[in-house]
Design a protein around this motif. Sequence first.
Motif, PDB file in Angstrom:
ATOM      1  N   ARG A   1       0.831  -1.201   0.000  1.00 53.78           N
ATOM      2  CA  ARG A   1       0.000   0.000   0.000  1.00 53.78           C
ATOM      3  C   ARG A   1       0.869   1.255   0.000  1.00 53.78           C
ATOM      4  O   ARG A   1       1.986   1.242   0.509  1.00 53.78           O
ATOM      5  N   PRO A   2       0.349   2.361  -0.543  1.00 50.81           N
ATOM      6  CA  PRO A   2       1.091   3.624  -0.510  1.00 50.81           C
ATOM      7  C   PRO A   2       1.475   3.995   0.917  1.00 50.81           C
ATOM      8  O   PRO A   2       0.694   3.832   1.848  1.00 50.81           O
ATOM      9  N   GLY A   3       2.703   4.450   1.082  1.00 55.06           N
ATOM     10  CA  GLY A   3       3.177   4.863   2.395  1.00 55.06           C
ATOM     11  C   GLY A   3       3.826   3.770   3.211  1.00 55.06           C
ATOM     12  O   GLY A   3       4.426   4.050   4.254  1.00 55.06           O
ATOM     13  N   THR A   4       3.731   2.521   2.749  1.00 56.13           N
ATOM     14  CA  THR A   4       4.353   1.417   3.484  1.00 56.13           C
ATOM     15  C   THR A   4       5.877   1.551   3.450  1.00 56.13           C
ATOM     16  O   THR A   4       6.453   1.682   2.369  1.00 56.13           O
ATOM     17  N   PRO A   5       6.553   1.533   4.597  1.00 60.22           N
ATOM     18  CA  PRO A   5       8.020   1.623   4.600  1.00 60.22           C
ATOM     19  C   PRO A   5       8.642   0.429   3.871  1.00 60.22           C
ATOM     20  O   PRO A   5       8.084  -0.676   3.858  1.00 60.22           O
ATOM     21  N   ILE A   6       9.805   0.662   3.275  1.00 62.56           N
ATOM     22  CA  ILE A   6      10.529  -0.384   2.544  1.00 62.56           C
ATOM     23  C   ILE A   6      11.861  -0.611   3.238  1.00 62.56           C
ATOM     24  O   ILE A   6      12.591   0.337   3.516  1.00 62.56           O
ATOM     25  N   ARG A   7      12.176  -1.863   3.520  1.00 64.53           N
ATOM     26  CA  ARG A   7      13.430  -2.195   4.202  1.00 64.53           C
ATOM     27  C   ARG A   7      14.176  -3.247   3.409  1.00 64.53           C
ATOM     28  O   ARG A   7      13.662  -4.346   3.189  1.00 64.53           O
ATOM     29  N   VAL A   8      15.395  -2.900   2.999  1.00 64.23           N
ATOM     30  CA  VAL A   8      16.212  -3.783   2.166  1.00 64.23           C
ATOM     31  C   VAL A   8      17.547  -4.045   2.852  1.00 64.23           C
ATOM     32  O   VAL A   8      18.121  -3.139   3.459  1.00 64.23           O
ATOM     33  N   THR A   9      18.032  -5.266   2.784  1.00 61.04           N
ATOM     34  CA  THR A   9      19.389  -5.564   3.238  1.00 61.04           C
ATOM     35  C   THR A   9      20.221  -5.979   2.039  1.00 61.04           C
ATOM     36  O   THR A   9      19.740  -6.713   1.163  1.00 61.04           O
ATOM     37  N   LYS A  10      21.475  -5.511   2.004  1.00 63.91           N
ATOM     38  CA  LYS A  10      22.355  -5.830   0.881  1.00 63.91           C
ATOM     39  C   LYS A  10      23.699  -6.312   1.412  1.00 63.91           C
ATOM     40  O   LYS A  10      24.185  -5.820   2.435  1.00 63.91           O
ATOM     41  N   ASN A  11      24.306  -7.254   0.691  1.00 64.13           N
ATOM     42  CA  ASN A  11      25.533  -7.905   1.176  1.00 64.13           C
ATOM     43  C   ASN A  11      26.798  -7.116   0.890  1.00 64.13           C
ATOM     44  O   ASN A  11      27.866  -7.461   1.394  1.00 64.13           O
ATOM     45  N   ILE A  12      26.718  -6.084   0.064  1.00 67.29           N
ATOM     46  CA  ILE A  12      27.873  -5.237  -0.236  1.00 67.29           C
ATOM     47  C   ILE A  12      27.451  -3.771  -0.136  1.00 67.29           C
ATOM     48  O   ILE A  12      26.283  -3.465   0.090  1.00 67.29           O
ATOM     49  N   ARG A  13      28.403  -2.889  -0.320  1.00 65.81           N
ATOM     50  CA  ARG A  13      28.145  -1.456  -0.203  1.00 65.81           C
ATOM     51  C   ARG A  13      27.216  -0.983  -1.332  1.00 65.81           C
ATOM     52  O   ARG A  13      27.356  -1.380  -2.479  1.00 65.81           O
ATOM     53  N   VAL A  14      26.261  -0.131  -1.004  1.00 62.73           N
ATOM     54  CA  VAL A  14      25.393   0.474  -2.007  1.00 62.73           C
ATOM     55  C   VAL A  14      26.243   1.337  -2.933  1.00 62.73           C
ATOM     56  O   VAL A  14      27.064   2.138  -2.470  1.00 62.73           O
ATOM     57  N   CYS A  15      26.073   1.195  -4.235  1.00 63.56           N
ATOM     58  CA  CYS A  15      26.884   1.974  -5.178  1.00 63.56           C
ATOM     59  C   CYS A  15      26.374   3.415  -5.247  1.00 63.56           C
ATOM     60  O   CYS A  15      25.261   3.727  -4.808  1.00 63.56           O
ATOM     61  N   GLU A  16      27.184   4.283  -5.824  1.00 68.08           N
ATOM     62  CA  GLU A  16      26.836   5.708  -5.900  1.00 68.08           C
ATOM     63  C   GLU A  16      25.556   5.931  -6.685  1.00 68.08           C
ATOM     64  O   GLU A  16      24.707   6.740  -6.310  1.00 68.08           O
ATOM     65  N   ASP A  17      25.411   5.210  -7.799  1.00 68.38           N
ATOM     66  CA  ASP A  17      24.231   5.410  -8.638  1.00 68.38           C
ATOM     67  C   ASP A  17      22.963   5.015  -7.896  1.00 68.38           C
ATOM     68  O   ASP A  17      21.968   5.747  -7.917  1.00 68.38           O
ATOM     69  N   CYS A  18      22.993   3.860  -7.222  1.00 66.09           N
ATOM     70  CA  CYS A  18      21.820   3.423  -6.476  1.00 66.09           C
ATOM     71  C   CYS A  18      21.500   4.381  -5.337  1.00 66.09           C
ATOM     72  O   CYS A  18      20.327   4.635  -5.032  1.00 66.09           O
ATOM     73  N   HIS A  19      22.523   4.927  -4.722  1.00 64.58           N
ATOM     74  CA  HIS A  19      22.299   5.867  -3.622  1.00 64.58           C
ATOM     75  C   HIS A  19      21.568   7.109  -4.119  1.00 64.58           C
ATOM     76  O   HIS A  19      20.601   7.573  -3.493  1.00 64.58           O
ATOM     77  N   VAL A  20      22.007   7.644  -5.248  1.00 63.35           N
ATOM     78  CA  VAL A  20      21.338   8.795  -5.849  1.00 63.35           C
ATOM     79  C   VAL A  20      19.914   8.427  -6.254  1.00 63.35           C
ATOM     80  O   VAL A  20      18.958   9.169  -5.997  1.00 63.35           O
ATOM     81  N   ALA A  21      19.768   7.257  -6.877  1.00 59.99           N
ATOM     82  CA  ALA A  21      18.457   6.825  -7.365  1.00 59.99           C
ATOM     83  C   ALA A  21      17.465   6.616  -6.229  1.00 59.99           C
ATOM     84  O   ALA A  21      16.303   7.040  -6.318  1.00 59.99           O
ATOM     85  N   ILE A  22      17.906   5.976  -5.140  1.00 56.66           N
ATOM     86  CA  ILE A  22      16.984   5.679  -4.045  1.00 56.66           C
ATOM     87  C   ILE A  22      16.526   6.966  -3.357  1.00 56.66           C
ATOM     88  O   ILE A  22      15.387   7.063  -2.889  1.00 56.66           O
ATOM     89  N   LYS A  23      17.388   7.969  -3.300  1.00 61.48           N
ATOM     90  CA  LYS A  23      16.962   9.252  -2.743  1.00 61.48           C
ATOM     91  C   LYS A  23      15.778   9.804  -3.553  1.00 61.48           C
ATOM     92  O   LYS A  23      14.780  10.254  -2.973  1.00 61.48           O
ATOM     93  N   LEU A  24      15.897   9.735  -4.864  1.00 58.99           N
ATOM     94  CA  LEU A  24      14.820  10.231  -5.730  1.00 58.99           C
ATOM     95  C   LEU A  24      13.573   9.363  -5.613  1.00 58.99           C
ATOM     96  O   LEU A  24      12.452   9.875  -5.578  1.00 58.99           O
TER      97      LEU A  24
END
Length: 247
Positions: free
Chosen positions: A193-216
């Motif tokens: 549903r809209p507004g539901t928090p999203i929680r992700v775990t990743k096994n390596i460091r988030v890359c620069e592109d993904c960091h910029v993208a996830i902010k947007l």
Amino acid sequence: MMTERYNISPRVEHFTCMVDLLGRAGLVDEAYARIKDMPVEPNDRVWGALLNACHVYNNMDICVAATDRLFELAPHQSCYYVLLSNIYAKAGRSSDVTLVRTIMKDRGLKKVPGVSNVELRDQVHTFHAGDRSHHQSKEIYEALEVLVAKMKESGYVPRTETALHNVEKEDKENHLAVHSEKLAIVFVLINSRPGTPIRVTKNIRVCEDCHVAIKLISKIAERQITVRDTNRYHHFENGVCSCGDYW
């Protein structure tokens, strides 16, 4: 104060924190000077903190000194080679990127593939970069294409300079678009549903592109997104990350 007031002798962990703090503040030269004045032998974590500062602030001179020590102290830690290659790629030094990749190959080192996990309705879903094995892959990729278009309308420019693949720019963009954390986030977006928090775990460091993208994405989708990578928790909300874009 530790030494004089509290009679505590700083350990290597304390110096690692100091180097990291100075690096975050952009005082890369001062961080390097602090390492050279350490009363204890600096380990690879200390030099790694300095290398990360070099990556953020494009300091190539100190980068060379840091990597020389890292390759002596931790010659089989692939993460430092990957970080160095990203620094070279960011600086447009493609021949040096190729050299680092050649060294990794000669030493039998491989970049650890990114894997992202996300829980939805008491079930964990796992995604790899470019993964199409999920039963909802068709819907995920269609939604991702729409989302990327909205991101570009908001000013998103894929960080292709950090992509290590020796391919055309369009192919680099396509590769970045399907990183595991993006797939995991889109999967939750289309199944919650809209507004539901999203929680992700990743096994390596988030890359620069993904960091910029996830902010947007957090701003466009109006979601709180938390990503736990190997370095720290990233809390994204309304286009901002809690790490202050340094991690």
